[in-house]
Scaffold this active site. Structure first.
Site, PDB file in Angstrom:
ATOM      1  N   ASP A 115       0.829  -1.211   0.000  1.00  0.00           N
ATOM      2  CA  ASP A 115       0.000   0.000   0.000  1.00  0.00           C
ATOM      3  C   ASP A 115       0.864   1.263   0.000  1.00  0.00           C
ATOM      4  OD1 ASP A 115       0.886  -0.133   2.591  1.00  0.00           O
ATOM      5  OD2 ASP A 115      -1.089   0.050   3.525  1.00  0.00           O
ATOM      6  N   SER A 116       2.202   1.087   0.032  1.00  0.00           N
ATOM      7  CA  SER A 116       3.099   2.221  -0.227  1.00  0.00           C
ATOM      8  C   SER A 116       2.796   2.834  -1.586  1.00  0.00           C
ATOM      9  CB  SER A 116       4.564   1.780  -0.161  1.00  0.00           C
ATOM     10  OG  SER A 116       4.784   0.654  -1.004  1.00  0.00           O
ATOM     11  N   LYS A 149      -1.090  -9.433   2.831  1.00  0.00           N
ATOM     12  CA  LYS A 149      -0.291  -8.974   3.975  1.00  0.00           C
ATOM     13  C   LYS A 149      -1.135  -8.001   4.780  1.00  0.00           C
ATOM     14  CE  LYS A 149       3.335  -5.972   3.620  1.00  0.00           C
ATOM     15  NZ  LYS A 149       2.820  -4.826   4.406  1.00  0.00           N
ATOM     16  N   GLU A 196       9.712  -4.288   9.859  1.00  0.00           N
ATOM     17  CA  GLU A 196      10.044  -2.985   9.270  1.00  0.00           C
ATOM     18  C   GLU A 196      10.565  -2.025  10.340  1.00  0.00           C
ATOM     19  OE1 GLU A 196       7.111  -1.064   6.776  1.00  0.00           O
ATOM     20  OE2 GLU A 196       8.372   0.727   6.571  1.00  0.00           O
ATOM     21  N   ASP A 209      -1.147  -6.175  -0.267  1.00  0.00           N
ATOM     22  CA  ASP A 209      -1.486  -5.579   1.034  1.00  0.00           C
ATOM     23  C   ASP A 209      -2.986  -5.379   1.189  1.00  0.00           C
ATOM     24  OD1 ASP A 209       0.687  -5.160   2.689  1.00  0.00           O
ATOM     25  OD2 ASP A 209       1.161  -3.174   1.870  1.00  0.00           O
ATOM     26  N   GLU A 265      -0.989  -5.506   8.612  1.00  0.00           N
ATOM     27  CA  GLU A 265      -0.131  -4.941   9.640  1.00  0.00           C
ATOM     28  C   GLU A 265      -0.678  -5.232  11.041  1.00  0.00           C
ATOM     29  OE1 GLU A 265       0.635  -0.788   8.960  1.00  0.00           O
ATOM     30  OE2 GLU A 265       1.307  -1.143   6.901  1.00  0.00           O
TER      31      GLU A 265
HETATM   32  O1  KIV Z   1       3.562  -1.087   1.525  1.00  0.00           O
HETATM   33  C1  KIV Z   1       4.708  -1.541   1.395  1.00  0.00           C
HETATM   34  O2  KIV Z   1       5.400  -1.295   0.392  1.00  0.00           O
HETATM   35  C2  KIV Z   1       5.235  -2.386   2.460  1.00  0.00           C
HETATM   36  C3  KIV Z   1       6.684  -2.737   2.414  1.00  0.00           C
HETATM   37  C4  KIV Z   1       7.508  -1.530   2.659  1.00  0.00           C
HETATM   38  C5  KIV Z   1       7.037  -3.836   3.330  1.00  0.00           C
HETATM   39  O3  KIV Z   1       4.523  -2.760   3.339  1.00  0.00           O
END
Ligand code: KIV
Length: 269
Positions: free
Chosen positions: A49-50, A118, A187, A88, A120
Site C-alpha cells: 500500500d506504499s 499482507k 520494518e 497488502d 499490519e
Molecule cells: O507497503 C509496502 O510497500 C510495504 C513494504 C515496505 C514492506 O509494506
C-alpha cells in the site's frame, strides 16, 4: 505437444520452507510493466500500500482503497510468471472484525490471482490472521514500524531503540507465527532486535530497515531504482533512474522545441 515449459511461481509453502536458507529476495511492485522487469530476479513481489505514497502522491498509506489494491494486484499478477505475489490489505479493510478481513482478503485473492495477503499488526491481529489462515487465505504479517499506524506512532520511527520494547515486539512475532502467518515483515527496527526475532521464530522474517540477518529483504522498488526523492536512509540505490528520466525528458523537449522531432514517414517506416 508443446515442449515449452511454463515457469512456475514460488508457492507459499516453498517460501515458508526458506527459513534459514538462501535469503528471500523481495521487492514491491505496482504495475505489470515494472513487475515484469524484475520477475526473474525476485522470489516475491509485494503490491504494497506504499503505492499510495509512491504512485498516487499521498502523504501516507491511509487513503489507499481496496479497489486500488485489487487493480494494481491484478496488474502485477498479469505481468509476472515466477514471483509469488502478495497484496497488502489497505487501512480500514480488515481491522474491525475477522469477518470483514475475510471479505476483503477473499476479494483480493479472487480478483487478482495473487497467492497471499499482507496485513499490519502483531498480537492484536493474531485472531484475524488465524481466522484467515484457517479458511485458506495465506497471510504475511507485518510488525515493527507499521505505516498504517503512523498517527498512533507519531510518525515513522525506528522501533526498539529502547530495549524495554523488545519483549513486546518479540511477542508480536510469536503471536503471528502461532496464528498461522507464513512469513513476517520486520520494518524499521533496530538491528539486534530484528536478529533476535529472526532467531526466535520458525517462519521467514523479511526485513526492511531491519537487519541483514533476516531471512529475506524487501525494498520499495522505486526507492532502490532512484525514482523517489525522499527514500529512507537505509535504502541502497542500485540505479539513478530519476536522473535518467529527467535527462530523457529534457532531450525530448529540446527536440520538440527545435523541430528535430522525426516526421510520420520516419516514425512509421
Ligand atoms: O507497503 C509496502 O510497500 C510495504 C513494504 C515496505 C514492506 O509494506
Amino acid at each position: 505437444m508443446s515442449t515449452h515449459a511454463t515457469p512456475r511461481r514460488l508457492t507459499v509453502p516453498q517460501m515458508r520452507a526458506r527459513k534459514g536458507e538462501t535469503p528471500l529476495v523481495c521487492l514491491t511492485a505496482y504495475t505489470a510493466q515494472m513487475a515484469g522487469l524484475v520477475d526473474d530476479a525476485v522470489d516475491c513481489l509485494l503490491v504494497g500500500d506504499s503505492l499510495g505514497m509512491v504512485a498516487y502522491g499521498h502523504g501516507s498509506t491511509l487513503p489507499v482503497t481496496l479497489d486500488q489494491m485489487i487493480a494494481h494486484g491484478a496488474a502485477v499478477v498479469r505481468g509476472t510468471a515466477r514471483a509469488l505475489v502478495v497484496v497488502d490489505l489497505p487501512f480500514g479493510s480488515y481491522e474491525a472484525r475477522p469477518e470483514t478481513a475475510f471479505d476483503a482478503a477473499a476479494r483480493v485473492l479472487a480478483e487478482t490471482g495473487c497467492a497471499a495477503v499482507k496485513l499490519e499488526g502483531g498480537a492484536r491481529m493474531a485472531p484475524t490472521i488465524r481466522f484467515l489462515t484457517e479458511r485458506g487465505i495465506p497471510v504475511m504479517a507485518h510488525i515493527g514500524l507499521t505505516p498504517q499506524s503512523t498517527n498512533a506512532m507519531g510518525g515513522f520511527r525506528t522501533q526498539g531503540r529502547d530495549t524495554a520494547e523488545w519483549d513486546a515486539h518479540e511477542s508480536d512475532a510469536e503471536a503471528v507465527e502461532d496464528a498461522g502467518a507464513f512469513a513476517v515483515v520486520l520494518e524499521g527496527m533496530v538491528e539486534p532486535l530484528a536478529a533476535r526475532i529472526t532467531a526466535a521464530v520458525d517462519i521467514p522474517t523479511i526485513g526492511i530497515g531491519a537487519s541483514p540477518d533476516c531471512d529475506g529483504q524487501i525494498l520499495v522498488l522505486e526507492d532502490m531504482l532512484g525514482l523517489t526523492d525522499h527514500a529512507p536512509k537505509f535504502v541502497r540505490r542500485y540505479a539513478d533512474l530519476g536522473a535518467a528520466v529527467r535527462d530523457a525528458a529534457g532531450r525530448y523537449a529540446d527536440d520538440v522545441r527545435t523541430r528535430a522531432f522525426p516526421g510520420p514517414d520516419e516514425t512509421y517506416s
